[in-house]
Every structure is written in C-alpha cells, then in structure tokens.
Enzyme design. Structure first.
Site, mmCIF file in Angstrom:
data_model
loop_
_atom_site.group_PDB
_atom_site.id
_atom_site.type_symbol
_atom_site.label_atom_id
_atom_site.label_comp_id
_atom_site.label_asym_id
_atom_site.label_seq_id
_atom_site.Cartn_x
_atom_site.Cartn_y
_atom_site.Cartn_z
ATOM 1 C CG ASP A 39 6.447 -148.087 -69.547
ATOM 2 O OD1 ASP A 39 5.949 -148.135 -70.689
ATOM 3 O OD2 ASP A 39 6.131 -147.230 -68.710
ATOM 4 C CG HIS A 49 2.705 -147.449 -70.604
ATOM 5 N ND1 HIS A 49 3.597 -146.968 -71.542
ATOM 6 C CD2 HIS A 49 1.854 -146.428 -70.326
ATOM 7 C CE1 HIS A 49 3.310 -145.706 -71.815
ATOM 8 N NE2 HIS A 49 2.241 -145.360 -71.105
ATOM 9 C CD GLU A 70 0.883 -141.885 -71.817
ATOM 10 O OE1 GLU A 70 1.111 -140.718 -72.185
ATOM 11 O OE2 GLU A 70 1.797 -142.724 -71.642
ATOM 12 C CD1 TRP A 105 -1.226 -138.565 -65.365
ATOM 13 C CD2 TRP A 105 0.094 -137.680 -66.915
ATOM 14 N NE1 TRP A 105 -1.555 -139.148 -66.570
ATOM 15 C CE2 TRP A 105 -0.754 -138.630 -67.534
ATOM 16 C CE3 TRP A 105 1.022 -136.983 -67.693
ATOM 17 C CZ2 TRP A 105 -0.705 -138.901 -68.900
ATOM 18 C CZ3 TRP A 105 1.075 -137.249 -69.059
ATOM 19 C CH2 TRP A 105 0.215 -138.199 -69.648
ATOM 20 C CE1 TYR A 138 5.264 -136.537 -66.845
ATOM 21 C CE2 TYR A 138 4.482 -135.572 -64.807
ATOM 22 C CZ TYR A 138 4.420 -136.564 -65.753
ATOM 23 O OH TYR A 138 3.521 -137.604 -65.613
ATOM 24 C CG ASP A 189 10.489 -136.093 -68.336
ATOM 25 O OD1 ASP A 189 9.795 -135.371 -67.583
ATOM 26 O OD2 ASP A 189 9.979 -136.844 -69.181
ATOM 27 C CD1 TRP A 206 7.987 -138.819 -66.690
ATOM 28 C CD2 TRP A 206 7.849 -141.037 -66.644
ATOM 29 N NE1 TRP A 206 6.851 -139.145 -66.006
ATOM 30 C CE2 TRP A 206 6.736 -140.501 -65.953
ATOM 31 C CE3 TRP A 206 7.980 -142.428 -66.748
ATOM 32 C CZ2 TRP A 206 5.760 -141.305 -65.372
ATOM 33 C CZ3 TRP A 206 7.003 -143.233 -66.168
ATOM 34 C CH2 TRP A 206 5.911 -142.672 -65.490
ATOM 35 C CB THR A 207 15.039 -142.647 -67.678
ATOM 36 O OG1 THR A 207 14.455 -143.955 -67.755
ATOM 37 C CG2 THR A 207 15.043 -142.160 -66.244
ATOM 38 C CD GLU A 208 10.218 -141.695 -71.905
ATOM 39 O OE1 GLU A 208 8.999 -141.901 -71.956
ATOM 40 O OE2 GLU A 208 10.759 -141.002 -71.009
#
Length: 453
Positions: free
Chosen positions: A107, A180, A244, A310, A335, A337, A385-387
């Site tokens: 990413d 990305h 995106e 999604w 989702y 997250d 997702w791990t932001e």
C-alpha cells in the site's frame, strides 16, 4: 457423509468418537467442532490429561459450510505484523473454521513482500520515516518521529503459506495496483506519471500518485513482481486491488493520454479497466485468476475477474448479474476496524459503528438476485485494516468476537441463525479465548455501546 468437501459427521457415544468426511479439510473442520465440545480448560498447556474423553457430550452431528469462501483479511501494510503474529492470527482463524486468509501486502505506507528482481521495493518501500498520531481525517497532522517498517522474505511468506495450508486455509496475497502504490513509487520513481521522488506515506488516505498506465516499463515491472508472487502463493487467486485510484495524474499525463487514443478508450475509467484487464490476461498465463475491489467494475469488468463488494452490496449485485463471481465484504457489516462501542470508551478507530449483532445479521445473498444469480456469491469476508491497529493485542480486540460472527455467517444456513443462541455459545467461547490469552471486546453484545469492565 456430506458431499460438501468440508462437510463431516461426528458421532460421540460411550467409549468412542467417530469423525467422517470426504476430505482432510472436512476432518480438520470436524476436529475444531470436537475441540469446541471439550471444556475450555482443554486449551491449557497439557490439556486435561485423562479427563478429556469423559468431558465430551454424547452427540451425532452432520455439518457442512453454507459457503465455500469464508475469509478473514489482514492489512500488514499500514502496520507490520511479525511471522509469529500472523501465525497466531491463522490459529484463531482455524478455530473459527475460516478457509481463506486475504493478506494485504502492499500500500502507500509500506511494501511488505521481498521481490528479488526489485530489491529496492523492500530496501526503500518497506520503511516509512514516521507515522501519523491521531485521526487521518483531522488536520493539523502530527507524527511520532519513529521509523516503522518490516517485510517478509520469500521464504517467510512460504512458511506462512505452509502454516496456513496445514490448517486448510488458502492464502490470497494482495498486490495493490494501479492506486495505493506510493511505497512502490518511492522505491522506483519511474513507475509514476511524473517520475518525481516521493517518500513512503506517513499518513492515511488516498493519494494522487499512482502507477502510470501509459508506460510499458510499468507493466514490465508489475509482471515481474507477479511472476515472483505467483511462484510463492499456490492460491488460484491473486488480489490486485484496483480500488480508490485517483485519475488526476492520468488526465495530465501525455503517455496515458496516448495510450487511451491507441486503445480507443473514451475516458480514464476505461483506462483503468484496460489496465486491470492487461494484468488479468498476464496472470492467466500463470493459471491464476484475479480478485479486485468493486471499483474494477468502473469502465468495464475484466472478463474473468472476481469482485469483492465493499462499498455496500450494490457492486456484488451488479457483478453477479454479469455472471462474475463475488465475495461479499461490505463496510456496513464486515469492516472489523470500525468501532464496536461508543468512540469515547474505545481505542481510536477509522470511524463507523459496527456492533456484534449487526455483523451477525448480515445476509450475503441479496433478495434482488435470482437463485441462478445468487450462485455467483462465493461467500463472505471480514476485513481488518490497520491504520489505527499497531499491536497484536489491539488486532485481536478489534477482530474478536466479531470474526466469530463473520465465520458463522459464512458457515450456517440463514434459517438456523439465532443471535441469542449465538451469544450463549460466545459465553463458552469467551472462556476459551481467556485461557488462550486472546484479547477480545467484552462489551454488552446486545447493546454494544462501550467497553464493559
């Protein structure tokens, strides 16, 4: 015995246990059921010694999954997780009878897989100089000043694939394109439309710099990367992202505009479709199929592509009507997250509110589709997702017990789902989590508005 490959029958009577299945995978799923019938104390080191057999209740179970694809995703690009941590995640997946691990490896904020042909991808792209503190949508931005990174060697990736296979879990790698891609572009500036030097991104979001669709060298690069990825991962599928992707660089790039003219493409959406189709054709020479996020529908869908829906279920409905395979993973229900309690009492998350009951309530087969069209829905997947997730403990907390609800949605027929009954089993499973040292959300699951003590 069920003719479903993962189906099994389990018979427990006085003095004997008989497990039957048409496949080793089905036997493994049946062993997980047997494990769940044991008292949670069986998870302790050394188990229950001589007491185990006596603790299994007499029963006869005939069981098989509703869907052939039951996935759990992990983003290791935003925050890196070690080989041992990924194995722990796979162990948790195995307990819940998941059979697909979607491994998001590249990413804007990090490139996590060794590519021998392009060592700069990990020399440069696997590290960012610092990471955003606080929410990515709330400027002004402040940063922690601490470098973050890491990557998996090809041998480590193969080790993960073997570990997953031992648990009858298929690993599907994701290599993001054409968007990305900032970590790749920071490593190889000639991949972009401008050729400008960039740094691996330190904050979250969507960025204008993407892979140039007009330069043949970009496709030579991506094909070289996918050659190595295809050799590591035996999965039938490789995920190529496709989500995106801003078009602003393409709109102002002479090479991209030339490509559009040459290929007779009317706009940049069609250029993205051409890009994805080009990569799909190449991967088919390796005997692989592509999966992409639902943006790959824009401008025309590549002929053999599978769609991950999604942004709701609309993309999945559209793809199924076009006779394309679909995996349902909408933000509305899948989702993991998102917040599961009131934000003020929970760790910082990207946003959204997705309590356990809402995850459990998801029905993957839309009523809008005919029974024939519904056959294209392969199954479901929960995404993590791990932001805002940087530790294994936090990862487990966000995934569980919601992943249990995802697993049950993928396994159990709709008519047999019952949230109250699910919660009664979660009470016992929670004891198992505790003994296994798994950190999980312990809120009021009937009205998840915050963390319980």
């Amino acid at each position: 015995v069920s003719d479903n490959e993962e189906g099994y029958t389990l018979s427990v009577a006085s003095g004997n246990i008989v497990l039957k299945s048409p496949s080793a995978a089905g036997l493994f799923r049946g062993v997980q059921t047997l494990r769940q019938l044991l008292p949670p104390q069986a998870e302790m080191a050394g188990g229950l010694a001589g007491e185990v057999a006596a603790a299994v209740p007499a029963c006869y179970i005939t069981d098989a999954p509703r869907f052939g694809y039951r996935g759990l995703h992990l983003d290791v690009s935003r925050h890196f997780f070690s080989v041992e941590e990924v194995k722990r995640y796979l162990d948790i997946m195995a307990l819940h009878k998941f059979n697909v691990f979607h491994w998001h490896l590249t990413d804007d904020q990090g490139w996590r897989i060794e590519i021998k042909r392009y060592p700069e991808l990990t020399d440069v792209g696997s590290w960012r100089k610092e990471t955003l503190i606080g929410h990515g949508g709330r400027p002004p931005f402040t940063f922690d000043g601490t470098p973050h990174g890491g990557y998996y060697t090809q041998e480590q990736a193969r080790e993960i694939v073997r570990y997953a296979a031992d648990r009858f879990i298929t690993v599907i790698p994701e290599i993001e394109m054409p968007g990305h891609a900032v970590a790749a572009i920071a490593s190889c500036p000639w991949l972009s439309c401008t050729g400008n030097d960039l740094e691996v991104q330190t904050r979250w979001g969507v960025f204008d710099d993407v892979c140039c669709a007009g330069r043949d060298t970009v496709f030579t690069f991506l094909k070289g990367v996918l050659d190595e990825v295809a050799a590591i991962f035996p999965s039938q599928y490789i995920h190529i992202g496709g989500d995106e992707c801003p078009k602003v660089r393409w709109e102002n790039c002479p090479a991209c505009q030339k490509r559009m003219k040459e290929e007779g493409l009317k706009d940049e959406h069609e250029l993205q479709s051409w890009f994805i189709t080009t990569m799909e054709k190449y991967l088919s020479t390796h005997g692989k199929r592509i999966i992409g996020w639902d943006e790959i529908l824009e401008g025309g869908l590549a002929p053999g592509a599978t769609v991950m829906s999604w942004r709701g279920i609309k993309g999945g409905i559209e793809a199924a009507r076009m006779k394309h395979d679909v995996i349902m993973t909408p933000t509305t229900h899948m989702y993991l997250d998102y917040y599961q309690g009131e934000p003020q009492s929970e760790p910082l998350a990207i946003g959204g509110y997705l309590p356990l009951e809402l995850v459990y309530s998801f029905e993957p087969l839309p009523e809008e589709l005919t029974p024939e069209e519904q056959k294209y829905i392969l199954g479901v997947q929960g995404n993590v997702w791990t932001e805002y997730i940087s530790t294994l403990s936090h990862l487990e907390y966000m995934a569980l017990p919601r992943a249990f609800a995802v697993a049950e949605t993928g396994w159990t027929p709709e008519m047999k789902k019952d949230f109250e009954e699910f919660l009664s089993r979660l009470d016992v499973l929670g004891e198992r989590y505790d003994i296994m040292g798994i950190n999980y959300f312990k809120g009021d699951y009937r009205n998840s508005r915050g963390r319980a003590e």
